[in-house]
Design a protein around this motif. Structure first.
Motif, mmCIF file in Angstrom:
data_model
loop_
_atom_site.group_PDB
_atom_site.id
_atom_site.type_symbol
_atom_site.label_atom_id
_atom_site.label_comp_id
_atom_site.label_asym_id
_atom_site.label_seq_id
_atom_site.Cartn_x
_atom_site.Cartn_y
_atom_site.Cartn_z
ATOM 1 N N LEU A 57 0.825 -1.204 0.000
ATOM 2 C CA LEU A 57 0.000 0.000 0.000
ATOM 3 C C LEU A 57 0.864 1.262 0.000
ATOM 4 O O LEU A 57 0.530 2.255 -0.646
ATOM 5 C CB LEU A 57 -0.936 0.008 1.215
ATOM 6 N N GLN A 58 1.977 1.229 0.721
ATOM 7 C CA GLN A 58 2.891 2.369 0.693
ATOM 8 C C GLN A 58 3.436 2.596 -0.716
ATOM 9 O O GLN A 58 3.533 3.731 -1.183
ATOM 10 C CB GLN A 58 4.042 2.155 1.678
ATOM 11 N N CYS A 59 3.790 1.516 -1.388
ATOM 12 C CA CYS A 59 4.284 1.637 -2.766
ATOM 13 C C CYS A 59 3.186 2.151 -3.687
ATOM 14 O O CYS A 59 3.437 2.971 -4.575
ATOM 15 C CB CYS A 59 4.784 0.281 -3.262
ATOM 16 N N ASP A 116 3.031 -2.193 -10.632
ATOM 17 C CA ASP A 116 3.193 -3.515 -10.025
ATOM 18 C C ASP A 116 4.631 -4.027 -10.150
ATOM 19 O O ASP A 116 5.179 -4.591 -9.197
ATOM 20 C CB ASP A 116 2.230 -4.512 -10.674
ATOM 21 N N LYS A 117 5.248 -3.859 -11.305
ATOM 22 C CA LYS A 117 6.619 -4.357 -11.486
ATOM 23 C C LYS A 117 7.596 -3.605 -10.571
ATOM 24 O O LYS A 117 8.515 -4.199 -10.001
ATOM 25 C CB LYS A 117 7.052 -4.211 -12.940
ATOM 26 N N GLN A 118 7.382 -2.304 -10.426
ATOM 27 C CA GLN A 118 8.236 -1.524 -9.528
ATOM 28 C C GLN A 118 8.046 -1.961 -8.080
ATOM 29 O O GLN A 118 9.002 -2.009 -7.301
ATOM 30 C CB GLN A 118 7.925 -0.027 -9.682
ATOM 31 N N ILE A 119 6.791 -2.274 -7.713
ATOM 32 C CA ILE A 119 6.518 -2.763 -6.360
ATOM 33 C C ILE A 119 7.237 -4.089 -6.127
ATOM 34 O O ILE A 119 7.861 -4.316 -5.080
ATOM 35 C CB ILE A 119 4.997 -2.924 -6.133
ATOM 36 N N ALA A 120 7.167 -4.965 -7.114
ATOM 37 C CA ALA A 120 7.830 -6.261 -6.992
ATOM 38 C C ALA A 120 9.337 -6.092 -6.832
ATOM 39 O O ALA A 120 9.961 -6.748 -5.984
ATOM 40 C CB ALA A 120 7.521 -7.119 -8.224
ATOM 41 N N ASP A 121 9.930 -5.205 -7.619
ATOM 42 C CA ASP A 121 11.371 -4.984 -7.539
ATOM 43 C C ASP A 121 11.764 -4.386 -6.184
ATOM 44 O O ASP A 121 12.769 -4.784 -5.582
ATOM 45 C CB ASP A 121 11.833 -4.054 -8.665
ATOM 46 N N ARG A 122 10.978 -3.441 -5.711
ATOM 47 C CA ARG A 122 11.325 -2.778 -4.445
ATOM 48 C C ARG A 122 11.202 -3.724 -3.266
ATOM 49 O O ARG A 122 12.026 -3.683 -2.340
ATOM 50 C CB ARG A 122 10.442 -1.546 -4.230
ATOM 51 N N LEU A 123 10.188 -4.586 -3.274
ATOM 52 C CA LEU A 123 9.930 -5.451 -2.121
ATOM 53 C C LEU A 123 10.519 -6.844 -2.277
ATOM 54 O O LEU A 123 10.407 -7.667 -1.368
ATOM 55 C CB LEU A 123 8.416 -5.555 -1.872
ATOM 56 N N GLY A 124 11.146 -7.102 -3.425
ATOM 57 C CA GLY A 124 11.721 -8.428 -3.640
ATOM 58 C C GLY A 124 10.683 -9.514 -3.778
ATOM 59 O O GLY A 124 10.889 -10.648 -3.315
ATOM 60 N N LEU A 125 9.553 -9.179 -4.408
ATOM 61 C CA LEU A 125 8.475 -10.149 -4.605
ATOM 62 C C LEU A 125 8.349 -10.483 -6.085
ATOM 63 O O LEU A 125 8.837 -9.747 -6.950
ATOM 64 C CB LEU A 125 7.143 -9.572 -4.105
#
Length: 284
Positions: A231-233, A240-249
């Protein structure tokens, strides 16, 4: 430029024994003031909106007014301002392009939208042209170039943006008018300028006091650390891809959590989830 006029002569002091009420009558009494605060007549634009027999007719009337002024799209939304950071709370695409607004949020264009940041610094409408935006600079120049290119691809060439205050601190309502016409009449023309201001204020009054939806209230549910991080992202405008990269998911994991969050908050899409995301991450 403001011209300084000479101050008027100082008023003579009251002579001894004169009563203030005789020499200096009040400009109004309380009764007159209370009556003066009640509008004698509403602006014609607001009257037309209030007189609409249905929401559909109201939308048609807004579209007619916007087009009569030479604009094609109208954007209406609310943002939260924290220093130089601007976060979206809600956006209406009723009179614009929904795909463009979703892309605008997902790509984080709020950070480099010079129209928006200029509008937030003044109480007057911010006039812009796509060629001026293309010549501008920003800390993230690559993101600014992508924003200008995507905006140009919509066919919109110029417009005006107005930021208005709301009751909640650190929040602003944004009203954006866009036109595809490269030969748009000068916004600084007094007649068009006054019409833009009148339309913006009437829309703000209508949506705030007459047709505003009930405030979304985040349900009191427990969120996992991963869901809060997502949610912060999301509130930061990451895709979504940036969220995955930032959180390692993995993208699959992000998609799973986004579906769970939409279900938990009763949101049908990313745009509806965004206000809840802002409320969820504010206390952190």
């Amino acid at each position: 430029m403001i011209s300084l006029q000479p101050c008027p002569p100082a008023r003579q002091p009251l002579t001894h024994g004169a009563r203030a009420c005789d020499a200096d009558p009040p400009l109004h009494n309380v009764h007159d003031l209370q009556e003066a605060l009640v509008p004698r007549r509403l602006p014609s634009i607001l009257e037309r909106l209030l007189d609409a027999p249905s929401a559909e007719e109201c939308q048609r009337r807004v579209a007619d007014i916007v087009q009569s002024m030479g604009f094609d799209w109208l954007g209406y939304g609310r943002v939260q301002v924290s220093g130089d950071r601007v976060l979206p709370i809600s956006l209406s695409a009723t009179h614009g392009d929904d795909a463009w607004q979703r892309r605008y949020i997902e790509k984080g264009y709020l950070a480099v939208d010079l129209r928006l940041h200029e509008a937030l610094r003044t109480s007057l409408p911010c006039v812009w042209h796509i060629d001026e935006l293309a010549r501008a600079s920003a800390p993230d120049q690559a993101l600014l170039r992508r924003f200008v290119a995507d905006l140009r691809a919509t066919g919109m060439s110029c417009g005006v943006m107005l930021a208005l205050p709301v009751a909640q601190p650190h929040e602003r309502v944004l009203i954006s008018l866009l036109s595809h016409r490269a030969d748009m009449p000068a916004i600084d023309d007094d007649q068009l300028f006054s019409r833009v201001l009148t339309l913006g204020l009437c829309l703000h009054e209508y949506y705030t006091h007459y047709a505003a939806p009930a405030d979304d209230v985040a349900p009191s549910v427990a969120l996992s650390d991963t869901q809060r991080a997502i949610l912060q992202c999301l509130a930061s405008g990451l895709a979504d891809k940036q969220i995955a990269d930032r959180l390692g998911l993995s993208l699959h994991a992000v998609d799973y959590h986004m579906r769970q969050l939409r279900k938990r908050f009763g949101a049908r899409n990313r745009m509806q989830l965004l206000p809840q995301a802002l409320r969820a991450v504010q206390p952190m």
